[in-house]
Each structure stands twice: as C-alpha cells, then as structure tokens.
Design a protein around this motif. Sequence first.
Motif: not given
Length: 757
Positions: A629-657
């Motif tokens: 068997g196995a257990s796997l945890m993945l996590q990624a965080k992304l940040r990106s500026p938007l044209p009108w001065g706003a920011w997008l913050e995106l986080e993705q977490q995946l796990g399986q066992s």
Amino acid sequence: MSANASVGIEALRLQAGEIGVRIDGRLDEAVWQRAPLFDRFVQFLPQDRQTARWRTTVQVVVSEDALVFGIRAYDPAPELIRAPLARRDKVLRDQDFVSVVLDPVGQRRSAQFARVSAAGVIADGLFNADDDSEDFAPDFDLQTAVQLLPDGYSVELRWPLAALRFPYADGAPWLLMVTRNTPREASTLDVSAPLTKDSLNFIAELQPLAGLADLVEQVRERSFLNIRPELTARKERESDPLSQRNQRELSLGLELKWRPRADWVIDAVINPDFSQVELDTPQLAGNTRFALSVQEKRAFFLESTDVVGQSQSDGNQDQQSLAAFYSRAITNPDWGLRATWRGASAEATLLSMRDAGGGEIFRANAYGTRTLTQSMGSRASFARARQQFAIGAQSLGLALIASQRDYGAGASNTVLGSDFAAPLGDTDLLRGHLLASSTSAGFDANDHLRRISAETGHKLWTEWRRRSEDWNNSAQYEQVSPRFANDNGFVSQTGFRRVTAQLNRRLPAQNLAAPALGDWASLEAHELELQLKLMQSQTLNDPQQGVKAGEVIERQVQPGIWLAAARNTGVWGHLGLDQQRARSGGMLHQPRTLNLGFESNPNAWLTLLSAELAWGRRLDVEADRLGRGASLMLQAKLRSPLPWGAWLELEQQLGQSFVRNALAQRSFTETNAQTLAVLHLSARDSLRAIAQQTRYQRLAEANLLAADERSRHLSLVYQHRQGLSRVLSLGLVSALDRPAQQRNTELFAKAAFAFQP
C-alpha cells in the motif's frame, strides 16, 4: 549612527504633545531623523554566523500609547521583491517580509510577534520557547503601512501598548528582535540579534530594547476596554430522503476585552457565534482508530495561550500541550468568562464557560479512541498558574493545573496536575507534566451520558532535549493509565507506556550537483542531518478492556536523512523498520515502508510545492493484516497578480491512502481533496471559495462489511475587513454526506464592530 549589535536597538521617547508618526510607510517625519538607527543584522538562514547580504535598518519611536517601528529594507533588485496580497497570518517564507519579535516580560519564555509583508499584509501571533513553535492563531490590533521604493521598501508598524502583555511591577527589560526575509535563490532570513542554529529556540537571543526609561511606570495603570458586538443572520436547510427542516435565526453576540491595568486582562463572551468561516483542512484518518486534533481559530481562546499552556502551530501541533487543555473540546458556549494575570515571575489564568453541547467527548484505550457526542449542556472550567524559580544561574518554571467538565446530575470529569520546564544551560531543556483525573461521567450501551462510580487515572510525560552545533537530540517517556480522561483536553490514547528517542547528527553543508534537473542543477545544501528515531509503546494492564500488560503496541526503528537547500527546499526520507499491533491479542506485524518528503518555494507564482509518500508493506488496521500500500499527500500553492491590481491565491491539496489484500485488490481506499481560491480585490476585500471532498471505500471481505462513505463541502464567503475592529462576512455553505443523503445548506451574514468607550 549605527548601534552596536551587542547593545541592541534603542528607542526614541516622544514628549507629551510632541508630533508623532503618521502611519503611511514613508519614514519621512522629522522624528525619524532623530531616532537612533540600527543596521547590524546577521544571517540566520540558510547559514548562520554570517553578515547579512542586504542592508536593513530599524528605528523605534515610543509615543504615549504605542511603539512605532520604522524599518527600511534595502534591495539591489527591487523588481524581484515578492509582495502578493494574501490572507492575514499567511505571510510565509515565500514572501518578502520584516517581523518584530517582542517580549515585554523579558524572560525569553514567550514573545509576541508581527510579520509585515512587502504588500502590507500582517501575520501575528505568539512564540513559545518550550515548544520552539510559532502560533499564528492570536491576533493583535496593529496598524501597518508599506511603501515600495526604487531601492527596496519601507515599513511602519504601530503596536499599541494596549496589545502588549507585561507585568505591573518588577519586570525585566523588554526584549526585542527584528527579522527580514528575502525569498530569492538562497531564501535568507536575517536577524538583529546574534541568533544561531544551536540555540534552544528562536527567541533565545532577544536583546533589550533601550530608551524606554520609565515607560512601564507611566502606562501600567492605564485601563483599556474593547467591546465587540456581532450580529449574525442565518438561514439553514437540512434534509434527508425522509424529511426536511428549514430554520431562520437572528442572533446578537458580544465579546469584551478589558485590561484594567498592565498585568490583568478580562475576556467575556455572551452568545458568541463560533461557527467557523473557514473549513478545517481534511486529514487522512481511515487507517487509524485514534482521534485527530484540529487547530483553534476562535479569538476568545487565544488570549495569552502561553499562560494557558495550549501551544499550537499551523500544521504542526504539539499534542502534549493539548493534553491539559484543548479548546476545541468546547463547541457551542452560551457564555464565557476568563481572567489572565501576568507578573514578573508568575502568571495565571482562569476560564469558565457554559457549553450548550453537540461536541465530541473522547474515551480512549490502548488501541483506539471512542468518540461520543455531548448530548447535553455542561460547565467547562480550567485554571493554570505558573511560577518561575531561580536556581543559581538557571530557572525552573513550575505550574499547577485544574480542569473540570460538569454535566450535572453528579456526572463530571476533574483533572488536577502540574507541569514544569527547566532549561539546563544553553543546550538542554527538561520539561514534563503529571495529570490525575477522576471521572464520574460515563456512557451506556447506546452512548448516552450517565453517572457512574468514579474512575481514576493519571498521565505522566517528560522530555529531555539537547541542541548543539553538531547534534539535535531528544528523549521522551510517557505513561497513561487506562482510565485517564480529560474532557477539556485532547486524550486520544490511554493504557500504555512509551519511550521515544530522536537522534539527529548535523553534518557540514556541501554542494550537490544534479545536471538533469536544469535550473535545479546546482543545489547548495545549507543543512544536512542524519536521523534515527527509536520508539517502543507497550500496554498497561486493563481488565475492563481485556488488555494484558506488556503487549507491544508499536515499535519503530527509523533511520533517515534530512536536507535543506536553495529556494527554501527541504528533502527528507527514512526507512520504517517497524512492528505494529492492531488489536489486543492480535499478531505483532512487521510493516516495512519507505517514507519520502519534499517541500520547496520554487518561484514567485508557484509559492509552495510539497509531497509526502509512504510506500511498502503497510498495516490495514481494521482488517488486522499487512498488504502492499501507499499514502500520498500533495500540496501546491499559487499566487498571480490580476490586471486591475487584485491578486488570486490558489491552494490545492490532494491525499490518498490504500492497502491491498492478498488478491492485489484494494482493501480500503481513503481520498480527500481541497481546493481553496481567494480573490483579493483589495487589502480589505476578498472573495474566498473552498471545495472539499472526502471518500472512504472498503471492500467486503470475511469479517468486514463493504463501505462507501462520501462527503462534499462547498463554501463561498465575501469578507470586508478593517483590521480587527470591523468585519463584514457574507457566505454560503453547502454540505452533502452519502450514503445517508444528508444535505445541509446555510446562507449567512455576519457583522462585527469593535469600539473603545
């Protein structure tokens, strides 16, 4: 004029009526021309004992009601400064920031801290020396402003004296350290104090803040009162295949914080709305019978957490500190009152709340946790008092603890105990606690709470830790009797004794080359450790559960390695040469696993990438057998500026066992996923969406029934925030649990406004 690093930072005291500082981040007022300037920073990470690469200056101005810090961060490549908009308390090492670490008690046992990013975002909290951990949960009413400049950025931070906790009299000099984080290839952290990696904790070298003179005497009698009413409107719909219930609710709550003088803080809540605006992060829990703790987020419980003894850090909680008091055990209070006192060498807190019920109660044994529902109201009380004793050149912190959960009709749980912490020189720390419980709150066959004959138990835990230039070692001993319980604490296992040793050998840093990795071809290894973990856990005699003494529950032998490199990268791995038993009288299995981990801050848009993998022969606890068997945890965080001065913050977490059976079929599979997206419209306005799914599947086998349990949670929240004083939230939350087909939809609006009469 530059101050000498051994002297520390000196403040400028303003006279009554003197024009102070306008918090705009510019450092252009006349007082900044007079304030002493400090610029003798040294590097702490990635390598200590080196002069800082970039110049940083600090000045401090003291007005009648606040400390104001002026910090200038020079940068030869200002276009590389990372200054995204982010949520409060999410200023991490992937961003440019400066921080102020302040200990107004002057004992280096704990310190309040505030990080300010180059975008002006705040992350604040409390640092605990015993755990060497940061707790971002407490929030302080701070005011900040930042200016981006052609050669770096400047920060003004106003820290009101009302937000500081210090003794009324006989206190030691206030201690301070300022830090600066620069997330480039080397990802450096510079400090204003001579801190090194062989220090016992991060606040071991805080230095006196000079120039305060009689500040404490002048302000210690001042009284501060903050009243925060909140109004919540909620519309809720619950349904299942057989019924549907609609409910509308309009509730008014009140939070009050009163500091009658410097050493006392009184907190009170009436009908607080403690519903969580942000969902707790899902955890893989299907292959264990033990309960999992979650982090506290409610402001009432976060005043002076070091005095309570409840230490927690985001994603890395100290379970031992939760044994005496775990605030998430209190679910739905009607009212609460708390008093906290802090002296020069002693401190104490007393808390009492009426909990309406609905939360979880734990009754544990050596092989699992029985989780029960608190179906009735209760009175929860907790007290802790700690005294610091001087023993020659060393000190001993000794605390007394009392805790009670009273359910009425003679059913209750009472815990008395003590904890201690004793630094032994500059390299060693000895700490521990002893708790004793008496419980007359039991449960019948239908899990209904009832009064029983009192059962007693105890919990003993002690730890020795040594940190030097070459070694980072620790040893622990823990013993918990079968009938120990603490309904105001977190107790997930009882009826065992455990011995643990962790040996970490630090090796000189080396340069590693990996030509196939492109941009990662040359990684400078800043830290390298060879690790060995040894642990053995055995049962105590428990006739009530049919458990004999001396059974090995788990034995671990785990050699491994840990490496820190460029881009704030950490890589680790260890072999699990373990033995494990799933139930009393069962076989002592020998799982064999390879455990690997990786985390890094790759660049300005991919701010975090992490992965953890456990693979090999693993124990299926419910089936009581080994399988691939196995257990796997993945996590990624992304940040990106938007044209009108706003920011997008995106986080993705995946796990399986999962674990397979003898036919190569998956006996069970547990999966969770969470997607979090935050659109920062401005520094005050944000729109946050969370989508979260969990699924647990089990194959029907000899003595096991098939299972397929799924849940889905969606949350959409708009929030307007002006510091801590004004918060408006509008949200929609939806949940679906299968196979019961239970649906819950909630639409809410919440407004809170704080004022000082």
